[in-house]
Design a protein around this motif. Sequence first.
Motif, short mmCIF file in Angstrom:
data_model
loop_
_atom_site.label_atom_id
_atom_site.label_comp_id
_atom_site.label_asym_id
_atom_site.label_seq_id
_atom_site.Cartn_x
_atom_site.Cartn_y
_atom_site.Cartn_z
N ILE A 184 0.85 -1.19 0.00
CA ILE A 184 0.00 0.00 0.00
C ILE A 184 0.88 1.24 0.00
CG2 ILE A 184 -0.26 -0.20 2.52
CD1 ILE A 184 -2.89 1.39 2.24
N LEU A 185 0.64 2.13 -0.96
CA LEU A 185 1.34 3.41 -1.04
C LEU A 185 0.52 4.49 -0.33
CD1 LEU A 185 2.76 3.89 -4.66
CD2 LEU A 185 3.99 3.23 -2.60
N PHE A 186 1.17 5.26 0.52
CA PHE A 186 0.59 6.46 1.09
C PHE A 186 1.13 7.61 0.25
CE2 PHE A 186 0.16 3.40 4.39
CZ PHE A 186 -0.87 3.80 5.23
N SER A 187 0.34 8.11 -0.68
CA SER A 187 0.81 9.13 -1.62
C SER A 187 0.31 10.51 -1.18
CB SER A 187 0.30 8.82 -3.03
OG SER A 187 0.70 9.84 -3.94
N TYR A 188 1.26 11.40 -0.88
CA TYR A 188 0.94 12.75 -0.44
C TYR A 188 1.27 13.74 -1.57
CZ TYR A 188 0.91 10.59 4.18
OH TYR A 188 0.64 9.78 5.26
N HIS A 189 0.57 14.86 -1.57
CA HIS A 189 0.88 15.87 -2.58
C HIS A 189 2.31 16.36 -2.37
CE1 HIS A 189 0.65 19.34 -5.21
NE2 HIS A 189 -0.52 18.89 -5.63
N GLY A 190 3.05 16.48 -3.45
CA GLY A 190 4.43 16.91 -3.35
C GLY A 190 4.57 18.42 -3.18
N VAL A 191 5.70 18.83 -2.65
CA VAL A 191 6.08 20.24 -2.58
C VAL A 191 7.57 20.31 -2.89
CG1 VAL A 191 4.31 20.81 -0.86
CG2 VAL A 191 6.63 20.24 -0.11
N GLN A 228 5.18 15.72 8.93
CA GLN A 228 3.77 15.45 9.21
C GLN A 228 3.21 14.35 8.30
OE1 GLN A 228 1.62 19.18 9.40
NE2 GLN A 228 3.05 20.03 10.90
N CYS A 229 3.67 14.30 7.06
CA CYS A 229 3.27 13.22 6.16
C CYS A 229 3.82 11.88 6.65
CB CYS A 229 3.75 13.48 4.74
SG CYS A 229 2.97 14.89 3.94
N GLU A 230 5.12 11.87 6.97
CA GLU A 230 5.75 10.62 7.42
C GLU A 230 5.08 10.09 8.69
OE1 GLU A 230 7.86 8.90 5.84
OE2 GLU A 230 9.20 10.16 4.64
N ILE A 231 4.77 10.99 9.61
CA ILE A 231 4.17 10.56 10.88
C ILE A 231 2.72 10.12 10.68
CG2 ILE A 231 3.51 11.33 13.20
CD1 ILE A 231 6.53 10.74 12.70
N THR A 232 2.03 10.73 9.73
CA THR A 232 0.68 10.25 9.41
C THR A 232 0.74 8.79 8.98
OG1 THR A 232 -0.03 12.47 8.71
CG2 THR A 232 -1.36 10.60 7.96
N THR A 233 1.67 8.48 8.08
CA THR A 233 1.82 7.10 7.63
C THR A 233 2.17 6.17 8.78
OG1 THR A 233 2.55 7.78 5.42
CG2 THR A 233 3.12 5.56 6.12
N VAL A 234 3.14 6.58 9.61
CA VAL A 234 3.57 5.76 10.75
C VAL A 234 2.40 5.48 11.69
CG1 VAL A 234 4.95 5.78 12.86
CG2 VAL A 234 5.98 6.44 10.69
N ASN A 235 1.62 6.50 12.00
CA ASN A 235 0.52 6.33 12.95
C ASN A 235 -0.58 5.42 12.38
OD1 ASN A 235 1.70 7.90 14.93
ND2 ASN A 235 0.68 9.78 14.29
N VAL A 236 -0.88 5.57 11.10
CA VAL A 236 -1.90 4.72 10.49
C VAL A 236 -1.41 3.28 10.40
CG1 VAL A 236 -3.20 4.24 8.38
CG2 VAL A 236 -3.00 6.58 9.22
N ALA A 237 -0.15 3.11 9.99
CA ALA A 237 0.41 1.76 9.89
C ALA A 237 0.37 1.05 11.23
CB ALA A 237 1.84 1.83 9.35
N GLY A 241 -1.75 -2.18 12.11
CA GLY A 241 -0.89 -3.34 12.26
C GLY A 241 -0.22 -3.75 10.96
N LEU A 242 0.11 -2.77 10.11
CA LEU A 242 0.77 -3.08 8.83
C LEU A 242 2.20 -3.55 9.09
CD1 LEU A 242 -0.42 -0.05 6.65
CD2 LEU A 242 -1.51 -2.29 6.93
N LYS A 243 2.63 -4.53 8.36
CA LYS A 243 3.98 -5.07 8.51
C LYS A 243 4.98 -4.24 7.73
CE LYS A 243 2.34 -9.86 9.06
NZ LYS A 243 2.40 -11.23 8.51
N SER A 248 4.60 2.17 2.16
CA SER A 248 5.63 3.20 2.00
C SER A 248 4.98 4.54 1.73
CB SER A 248 6.61 2.85 0.87
OG SER A 248 5.92 2.59 -0.34
N THR A 249 5.75 5.62 1.92
CA THR A 249 5.29 6.98 1.70
C THR A 249 5.91 7.54 0.43
OG1 THR A 249 4.97 7.45 4.05
CG2 THR A 249 5.36 9.34 2.63
N THR A 250 5.08 8.16 -0.41
CA THR A 250 5.57 8.77 -1.65
C THR A 250 4.90 10.12 -1.83
OG1 THR A 250 3.85 7.68 -2.98
CG2 THR A 250 5.96 6.53 -2.75
N PHE A 251 5.36 10.88 -2.84
CA PHE A 251 4.85 12.23 -3.10
C PHE A 251 4.55 12.40 -4.58
CE2 PHE A 251 7.46 12.29 0.68
CZ PHE A 251 6.67 12.98 1.59
N GLN A 252 3.42 13.02 -4.87
CA GLN A 252 2.93 13.14 -6.25
C GLN A 252 2.87 14.60 -6.70
OE1 GLN A 252 -1.06 11.61 -4.67
NE2 GLN A 252 -1.78 12.96 -6.31
#
Length: 345
Positions: A184-191, A228-237, A241-243, A248-252
């Motif tokens: 599963i990709l956590f895709s955040y808007h890029g800057v 904040q994006c990275e921590i959002t992914t970490v907290n949801v994972a 209980g994602l292994k 992973s986190t990516t930016f679009q």
Amino acid sequence: MSKGILLVNLGSPDSPSPKDVKKYLGEFLMDERVIDVPLVARTILVKGIILNTRPKASAAAYQKIWWDEGSPLIVLSERLQEKVQQKVDYPVALAMRYGSMTIKKGLQELVDKGCTEIKTIPLYPQFAMATTETIDVKVDELVAEHFPDLKITRTPAFYNREDYINVLSKSIGETLNDLDYEHILFSYHGVPERHIRKSDITNGNCQMNGKCCFKMGSKQHEFCYRHQCEITTVNVAKKLGLKNGTYSTTFQSRLGFDPWLKPYTDRTIERMGKAGTKKMAIVTPAFVSDCLETLEEIAMEGEEIFHEMGGKEFTVIPCLNDRDDFAEVVAKMVDEWATAETKAV
């Protein structure tokens, strides 16, 4: 004081026609917090190049995702507004940073209802110059010029609110529970990377290597989009209980040739497809409302890339949109503010 709430989202063209898209892009891209280069250079880039080449293609993209009721982002934001209004005792207005649903109109609507104290809620979980900050700055400008007697209360980024993480995790889990997926990709808007440096209130602590994002307690994290994006992914994972290795986190959504936050979503999809990943899910937590970037860039272009690289199943998880539990999170923000204000008095 009479209280009111102003929800603010990004915005949309009035229609998917090239003319309306060009007008919208002109306002959006000329914002100095979106393309943060000197005015002369920004004018040449936007008005001299982009607006002469991009509107037709962007209009075609909008036409692919446009609903009978109008822009998906606008329609979904209006639905959320209605649900929040049902849950709070104060007038709730909706505005867009760009386009015809202006922040000025939203403020005026609340003033006309007798509001003298307004809480603005940018509908962005993570702080960024090009999202939350430009809204805050625009509100300040409008208040100074047109509404000098208004008291404004800002809303900080809510990426780490427990109730938000619970709702986001639940919305993702509802899809994953019925899905056989490999990654599963956590895709955040890029800057642009320079936006992260400009938002570093510690003047240099940001290392731009990804490591400082996970060192908790740093002052710059209050305004660090990447953290904040990275921590959002970490907290949801963690919540789901994602292994390790299955997400992973990516930016679009890159623009121009300057370095943007990495890894890039499109290249990650391509790489994983080439490497043999057959079943991928993708979620876009920087957006609370489905829009061009989720419905076309990810759900259409992303899926096409994945299939071209040999992937088989590409599942796009919807944004929170107008979920009842997300409306409850927004309503709780309002109640917390109103209660704190009452105690202060």
